[in-house]
Design a protein around this motif. Structure first.
Motif, PDB file in Angstrom:
ATOM      1  N   VAL A  77       0.846  -1.201   0.000  1.00  0.00           N
ATOM      2  CA  VAL A  77       0.000   0.000   0.000  1.00  0.00           C
ATOM      3  C   VAL A  77       0.881   1.251   0.000  1.00  0.00           C
ATOM      4  O   VAL A  77       1.426   1.634   1.049  1.00  0.00           O
ATOM      5  N   PRO A  78       1.048   1.903  -1.151  1.00  0.00           N
ATOM      6  CA  PRO A  78       1.818   3.156  -1.175  1.00  0.00           C
ATOM      7  C   PRO A  78       0.975   4.316  -0.644  1.00  0.00           C
ATOM      8  O   PRO A  78      -0.216   4.410  -0.926  1.00  0.00           O
ATOM      9  N   LEU A  79       1.597   5.193   0.124  1.00  0.00           N
ATOM     10  CA  LEU A  79       0.978   6.437   0.561  1.00  0.00           C
ATOM     11  C   LEU A  79       1.797   7.607   0.005  1.00  0.00           C
ATOM     12  O   LEU A  79       2.945   7.435  -0.416  1.00  0.00           O
ATOM     13  N   PRO A  80       1.228   8.799  -0.016  1.00  0.00           N
ATOM     14  CA  PRO A  80       1.929   9.936  -0.639  1.00  0.00           C
ATOM     15  C   PRO A  80       3.259  10.269   0.029  1.00  0.00           C
ATOM     16  O   PRO A  80       3.451  10.080   1.227  1.00  0.00           O
ATOM     17  N   TRP A  81       4.153  10.770  -0.782  1.00  0.00           N
ATOM     18  CA  TRP A  81       5.430  11.335  -0.323  1.00  0.00           C
ATOM     19  C   TRP A  81       5.117  12.723   0.223  1.00  0.00           C
ATOM     20  O   TRP A  81       4.847  13.651  -0.525  1.00  0.00           O
ATOM     21  N   ALA A  82       5.126  12.884   1.524  1.00  0.00           N
ATOM     22  CA  ALA A  82       4.550  14.093   2.130  1.00  0.00           C
ATOM     23  C   ALA A  82       5.482  14.720   3.155  1.00  0.00           C
ATOM     24  O   ALA A  82       5.099  14.984   4.300  1.00  0.00           O
ATOM     25  N   TYR A  83       6.720  14.990   2.761  1.00  0.00           N
ATOM     26  CA  TYR A  83       7.702  15.501   3.709  1.00  0.00           C
ATOM     27  C   TYR A  83       7.769  17.030   3.755  1.00  0.00           C
ATOM     28  O   TYR A  83       8.655  17.579   4.411  1.00  0.00           O
ATOM     29  N   SER A  84       6.841  17.709   3.090  1.00  0.00           N
ATOM     30  CA  SER A  84       6.678  19.151   3.278  1.00  0.00           C
ATOM     31  C   SER A  84       5.360  19.350   4.006  1.00  0.00           C
ATOM     32  O   SER A  84       4.420  18.563   3.848  1.00  0.00           O
ATOM     33  N   LEU A  85       5.289  20.404   4.795  1.00  0.00           N
ATOM     34  CA  LEU A  85       4.084  20.629   5.597  1.00  0.00           C
ATOM     35  C   LEU A  85       2.830  20.798   4.740  1.00  0.00           C
ATOM     36  O   LEU A  85       1.801  20.181   5.042  1.00  0.00           O
ATOM     37  N   PRO A  86       2.868  21.602   3.659  1.00  0.00           N
ATOM     38  CA  PRO A  86       1.650  21.733   2.834  1.00  0.00           C
ATOM     39  C   PRO A  86       1.179  20.398   2.259  1.00  0.00           C
ATOM     40  O   PRO A  86      -0.025  20.098   2.266  1.00  0.00           O
ATOM     41  N   LYS A  87       2.116  19.596   1.768  1.00  0.00           N
ATOM     42  CA  LYS A  87       1.747  18.301   1.195  1.00  0.00           C
ATOM     43  C   LYS A  87       1.191  17.375   2.272  1.00  0.00           C
ATOM     44  O   LYS A  87       0.189  16.679   2.057  1.00  0.00           O
ATOM     45  N   PHE A  88       1.817  17.359   3.425  1.00  0.00           N
ATOM     46  CA  PHE A  88       1.360  16.484   4.516  1.00  0.00           C
ATOM     47  C   PHE A  88      -0.053  16.864   4.957  1.00  0.00           C
ATOM     48  O   PHE A  88      -0.915  16.004   5.147  1.00  0.00           O
ATOM     49  N   LEU A  89      -0.299  18.163   5.091  1.00  0.00           N
ATOM     50  CA  LEU A  89      -1.624  18.607   5.505  1.00  0.00           C
ATOM     51  C   LEU A  89      -2.685  18.260   4.460  1.00  0.00           C
ATOM     52  O   LEU A  89      -3.813  17.903   4.803  1.00  0.00           O
ATOM     53  N   SER A  90      -2.303  18.349   3.202  1.00  0.00           N
ATOM     54  CA  SER A  90      -3.278  18.095   2.129  1.00  0.00           C
ATOM     55  C   SER A  90      -3.682  16.632   2.025  1.00  0.00           C
ATOM     56  O   SER A  90      -4.780  16.319   1.562  1.00  0.00           O
TER      57      SER A  90
END
Length: 411
Positions: A77-90
């Motif tokens: 199960v891949p999840l988004p690459w979210a290592y910036s705050l805007p991406k993580f929040l989204s």
């Protein structure tokens, strides 16, 4: 309600997508197979690395997950690459929703934490707590301490940011660990940092080598005989050329040994962002004839052969992590000589096979190399101890021990 089965494993090691197929780091794939041998079915959650970043990483060996042994034992199960705050929040809400569904249908839960923003393993721990589920936490790095260490030479704004993030990370991880049912701490540094937060803490080691990879008696005998008679000592290190490994300290220790008259050949196997600085220092100290930088070695058999042929592994780790290369060195009958840490101390405490000096004291490390160069009987003894010590470690043993702990505390 769906019957719970198998283990949910949330990792920081990324997936890579090529067409419709997922790839995963080679050794991590081996780990998945070991988990499946112990739990029958494993759901693996990991971030999906952007292709542009995957292409830049020349030290990652990728394996097609379709080649996993009995691939039906796995759900990926891949999840988004979210290592910036805007991406993580989204993507936080959708990512947590996916984790919630997986947690509800898996019997055992193991989360490998390692960060703050974008760390899906930590989010999984929050969701498991919400569902009232027991979970295990595993880590091999004291991430907040590493963040502080590597920012020491940065500009003031970067240092302030690192201190703020490290403080938040410490509090976040402490809460997650206090609520876990089992703590699996790889190496003495992680154990010292986290064990007091968890009632069921265990010191563990991670290794992907088979018992057959251990140096055999014939090879050991030949190695001991050679080191007693060769006019040169052969030194190696295998790892990234990165501030965490302090490669410039490594070069300076060798420079000190050369000044003291040590005849040596040293090989660093790896690549990284400090390569140019390392080359410049080697040239400045006049060490081009005795230090060889061979780059990253993707072939594990060739890498182990280089380590096995070396008389010692010289390491200069300056952060609280638990590098596998030290265990691999012991498996190869190659003593570990380097900076003192709780991890390195624990590895050699009972069985020997190494000598340690205070952290960042590369001068003393160079003097130690001179001592071992002159006292070959001492180096021979260390080689024998390393070989005995290394026989404790193989993949089946370490994964079985961890699996038994998970079943004991999470059932």
């Amino acid at each position: 309600m769906m019957k719970q089965k198998g283990m949910l494993l949330v990792l920081p090691v990324p997936f890579r997508a090529k067409g419709n197929q997922l790839f995963f780091e080679f050794q991590a794939c081996h780990g998945l197979e070991q988990w499946a041998d112990n739990f029958e079915f494993v759901v693996v959650v990991a971030p999906l690395i952007p292709e542009s970043l995957a292409e830049q990483n020349t030290t990652m060996v990728w394996r097609d997950t379709a080649t996993l042994s009995e691939p039906k034992r796995f759900e990926l199960v891949p999840l988004p690459w979210a290592y910036s705050l805007p991406k993580f929040l989204s993507c936080y809400r959708s990512g947590r929703k996916s984790l919630a569904e997986l947690i509800s249908r898996c019997h055992y839960l193991q989360f490998v934490i390692g960060g703050l923003i974008g760390d899906w393993a930590a989010v999984a721990a929050l969701e498991a707590k919400k569902q009232g589920r027991a979970y295990a936490i595993h880590t091999d790095r004291v991430e907040y301490e590493i963040m502080l260490e590597v920012s020491k030479k940065a500009k003031l704004p970067a240092q302030i940011k690192a201190k703020l993030l490290a403080s938040l990370m410490f509090s976040y991880h402490k809460w997650i660990i206090k609520n876990c049912a089992l703590g699996l701490w790889q190496g003495g540094d992680c154990y010292a940092a986290y064990a007091s937060f968890c009632d069921n803490s265990h010191l563990i080691y991670d290794i992907h080598l088979k018992a057959s990879d251990n140096i055999n008696d014939r090879e050991l005998g030949e190695k001991v005989e050679l080191v007693a008679n060769e006019p040169i000592i052969r030194i190696c290190y295998a790892g990234r050329i990165d501030p965490m490994k302090a490669p410039l300290d490594w070069v300076q220790a060798i420079g000190m040994a050369r000044q003291l008259g040590v005849n040596l050949h040293a090989t660093w196997i790896g690549d990284g962002k400090l390569l140019d600085e390392m080359k410049a220092l080697i040239g400045h100290l006049g060490l081009n004839s005795c230090i060889e930088l061979v780059g990253f070695e993707p072939d594990r058999d060739k890498l182990l052969k280089r380590i096995r042929e070396s008389h010692l592994m010289l390491f200069t780790h300056v952060t609280q992590e638990s590098p596998r290369c030290l265990i691999e060195s012991l498996v190869c009958g190659t003593p570990i000589i380097g900076y003192q840490s709780k991890y390195s101390e624990e590895l050699i405490k009972e069985y020997g096979g190494g000598i340690l000096v205070p952290m960042k004291n590369w001068k003393q490390l160079g003097e130690l190399l001179n001592t071992l160069f002159k006292k070959r009987h001492q180096l021979s003894k260390l080689i024998k101890e390393a070989a005995i010590n290394g026989r404790r470690f193989n993949d089946e043993v370490v994964f079985r021990e961890r699996s038994e702990l998970i079943k004991k505390y999470l059932d």
